[in-house]
Write a protein that holds these residues in place. Sequence first.
Motif, PDB file in Angstrom:
ATOM      1  N   HIS A 103       0.860  -1.185   0.000  1.00 62.24           N
ATOM      2  CA  HIS A 103       0.000   0.000   0.000  1.00 62.24           C
ATOM      3  C   HIS A 103       0.891   1.227   0.000  1.00 62.24           C
ATOM      4  O   HIS A 103       1.540   1.519   0.999  1.00 62.24           O
ATOM      5  CB  HIS A 103      -0.896   0.002   1.245  1.00 62.24           C
ATOM      6  N   ALA A 104       0.893   1.948  -1.123  1.00 66.59           N
ATOM      7  CA  ALA A 104       1.802   3.084  -1.249  1.00 66.59           C
ATOM      8  C   ALA A 104       1.069   4.412  -1.355  1.00 66.59           C
ATOM      9  O   ALA A 104       1.664   5.469  -1.245  1.00 66.59           O
ATOM     10  CB  ALA A 104       2.690   2.900  -2.480  1.00 66.59           C
ATOM     11  N   GLU A 105      -0.257   4.340  -1.573  1.00 67.74           N
ATOM     12  CA  GLU A 105      -1.032   5.568  -1.787  1.00 67.74           C
ATOM     13  C   GLU A 105      -2.262   5.550  -0.874  1.00 67.74           C
ATOM     14  O   GLU A 105      -2.713   4.478  -0.471  1.00 67.74           O
ATOM     15  CB  GLU A 105      -1.493   5.633  -3.250  1.00 67.74           C
ATOM     16  N   PRO A 106      -2.818   6.742  -0.606  1.00 66.86           N
ATOM     17  CA  PRO A 106      -3.968   6.785   0.310  1.00 66.86           C
ATOM     18  C   PRO A 106      -5.239   6.166  -0.278  1.00 66.86           C
ATOM     19  O   PRO A 106      -5.358   6.023  -1.497  1.00 66.86           O
ATOM     20  CB  PRO A 106      -4.200   8.288   0.543  1.00 66.86           C
ATOM     21  N   VAL A 157       2.231  -1.065   4.590  1.00 64.15           N
ATOM     22  CA  VAL A 157       1.526   0.204   4.421  1.00 64.15           C
ATOM     23  C   VAL A 157       2.529   1.340   4.588  1.00 64.15           C
ATOM     24  O   VAL A 157       3.041   1.582   5.683  1.00 64.15           O
ATOM     25  CB  VAL A 157       0.373   0.351   5.441  1.00 64.15           C
ATOM     26  N   GLU A 158       2.802   2.028   3.483  1.00 65.05           N
ATOM     27  CA  GLU A 158       3.775   3.117   3.529  1.00 65.05           C
ATOM     28  C   GLU A 158       3.195   4.336   4.247  1.00 65.05           C
ATOM     29  O   GLU A 158       1.987   4.441   4.429  1.00 65.05           O
ATOM     30  CB  GLU A 158       4.195   3.491   2.098  1.00 65.05           C
ATOM     31  N   ARG A 159       4.065   5.238   4.628  1.00 69.58           N
ATOM     32  CA  ARG A 159       3.653   6.388   5.423  1.00 69.58           C
ATOM     33  C   ARG A 159       2.596   7.246   4.720  1.00 69.58           C
ATOM     34  O   ARG A 159       1.706   7.798   5.323  1.00 69.58           O
ATOM     35  CB  ARG A 159       4.877   7.248   5.757  1.00 69.58           C
ATOM     36  N   GLN A 205      -2.368   6.765   3.892  1.00 73.58           N
ATOM     37  CA  GLN A 205      -3.398   6.971   4.921  1.00 73.58           C
ATOM     38  C   GLN A 205      -4.730   6.428   4.425  1.00 73.58           C
ATOM     39  O   GLN A 205      -4.952   6.305   3.229  1.00 73.58           O
ATOM     40  CB  GLN A 205      -3.526   8.461   5.252  1.00 73.58           C
ATOM     41  N   LYS A 206      -5.610   6.117   5.391  1.00 74.90           N
ATOM     42  CA  LYS A 206      -6.953   5.581   5.097  1.00 74.90           C
ATOM     43  C   LYS A 206      -6.900   4.255   4.337  1.00 74.90           C
ATOM     44  O   LYS A 206      -7.827   3.921   3.606  1.00 74.90           O
ATOM     45  CB  LYS A 206      -7.802   6.598   4.301  1.00 74.90           C
ATOM     46  N   THR A 207      -5.820   3.551   4.507  1.00 70.91           N
ATOM     47  CA  THR A 207      -5.743   2.214   3.915  1.00 70.91           C
ATOM     48  C   THR A 207      -6.708   1.287   4.645  1.00 70.91           C
ATOM     49  O   THR A 207      -6.842   1.366   5.865  1.00 70.91           O
ATOM     50  CB  THR A 207      -4.304   1.667   4.058  1.00 70.91           C
TER      51      THR A 207
END
Lengths: 248, 439
Positions: free
Chosen positions: B303-306, B332-334, B337-339
């Motif tokens: 997961h690289a994008e919100p 889950v990358e920084r 968000q909202k993953t």
Amino acid sequence: MLSIKNLHARVEDKEILRGINLEVKAGEVHAIMGPNGSGKSTLSSVIAGKEEYEVTDGQIFLEGEDIGEMAPEERAHKGIFLSFQYPVEIPGVSVTNFMKTAINETRKAKGEAEMPANEMLKLIREKSELLEIDRKFLSRSLNEGFSGGEKKRNEIFQMAMLEPKLAILDETDSGLDIDALRIVANGVNKLRSENNAVVVITHYQRLLDYIVPDFVHVLYNGKIVKSGGKELAYELEEKGYDWIKSEN
Amino acid sequence: MMELKEKLLSSFMAFEANVDVDSDLHNVRTEAIKNFEIKGFPTKKEEAWKYTSLNAVLKNDFSVFPKQENVISHVEVKKYFIHEIDTYKVVFIDGVFSSFLSSTTHDGLDVCLMSSALTKPKYKEVIETYFNKIANIDDSLTSLNTAFASEGAYINIPKNKIADKPIEIMYLSTGTEAALMVQPRNLIIVGENAQVQIIERHQSLNSNPVLTNSVTEIFVQERAIADYYKIQNDVQSANLVDNTYIAQKGHSVASVHTFSFGGNITRNNLNFYHQGERIESILKGITIIGDKQLVDHYTLVQHAEPNCESHQNYKGIFDGNSTGVFNGKIYVEREAQKTDAFQQNNNILLSEKATINAKPQLEIFADDVKCSHGCTIGQLDESAMFYMQSRGIPQKEAKALLMYAFSNEVIESIKIPELKSRITKIIATKLGVNMGFDL
């Protein structure tokens, strides 16, 4: 119909049934009553063939045939039905398809062809109306998330579908409110005939106001200690089980 | 006998001699073989291969190039296809394309051969943009495949196109070689707002050992929908390492269903990489094995994008001396968000000697996410068995019905009805019953 002779059974090292004798004829309703831990549920499980229980002595005959060595499904094919005290939840299998499978496997075992789909649907409609079961209920996963009353009603629905020769109702009244009790009892009564028999296992006399027994037996400590007519149930209700305990 | 690694390295020279050394691909292949030479085949010493050893398999004296072109009649292999419906087909026999069994197209979409795509000038730009761009160049087996990449399926669904029928990719092994190693390479591009359904299967036709080291790269562009189904029901002598890499752009939906019912060793490396927002990734699997079979699922969702979602649901039923591995990594990358990442792995062990190794791995660097995982290992519910038997359902059928119900969540999400009924039939056969499972 059902003939039990000197039945002894145990689970692990604990002897639970210590010499049961019982004769049930076609057309009869027998009630088996008794305090908690007397062996009522064990008796029903042993008749249905649950493998956890080891029969150490005695025999069980259904219509003259010794069923003691038969697997649970073979007993079901011979016409034994057990309504569970605690029906098991089976996620992923709908009520309808469970019934289809049960009926067709029974027919297969008897060398009969599968029931045609339209006949099956008609049967399901008829029997679900008898038990006042909502059609939507039939597509839900078997017993999953059902209330206590729904589970018991569903048990009797299955009984109606399978039309057993011998139905054993294990604590079918527990967890039922008065309306559900009436529906369930009404269902059972409509299914009664000269050719089948019912064994009602219960702790309380209440259910017996609705499903009136021909005989009442009192089970205590793994033995039938008293038998009589339906008036015995009232006597038990009045005097309590301590009466039995003090006599034995 | 030469060790397989040495054999592959020396074969690479011979292979190189036959290809155009001036092409850009030459450099890609050379880098890849170097990486394989350094790393070699994975061993149990590596964390990612802790439970799965290829050692015994690698002892076979594999041919690395098929010596002859083999022909199979359609009747012999019809049953392996979803023949109830019309499909595009890309079929390979011992790694060589079979035009006779295939049904390819260039009419509105490309369903054809990797060998054409790699060599014909008109595909040059596409190959430069996509080939080996999402595959993990550090992975030794992926590198090995890249070094020898020459044949496989090439599928390109242009923008806004909905593929009119499913595509079947079939790799058949005839067993003409005493032992055969094949390295299929698939490239799939699903254009913006396009849709496709693909079914992949590897099938050996006799009991000579086969080792397949497959790499599939799938690019799912904005708002595209790609559904990929892998049927792994091969014979006991077949081994498969499947490396699948999926890159998803914003608002796209990609699903991979893996049905593992056969084969000796089956390793599925399934990797999803997010390259946009509001992406949905679905990873589902059913494993039903016995004997000494091994199925190893190694999944990664990056997961690289919100605002993206991933759903994993793997069911396993293990009998005999079989072994299951589930290693599911959610990263889950920084920025992500909202993953919403969900992972579930449920297993039933039917025998005392069956093993399951389950390892969920969650690495979360964002602070506003919803991530959950659940793993269960259990046995068949005895009380449910007695309940069903007491209603006249025989033990074997009751067991099958329970196992089918256990897997049903995954079966339900198959979008191709004919494939769904095929999978149901395979499960019934696998469980030794003649039932429709009309649940």
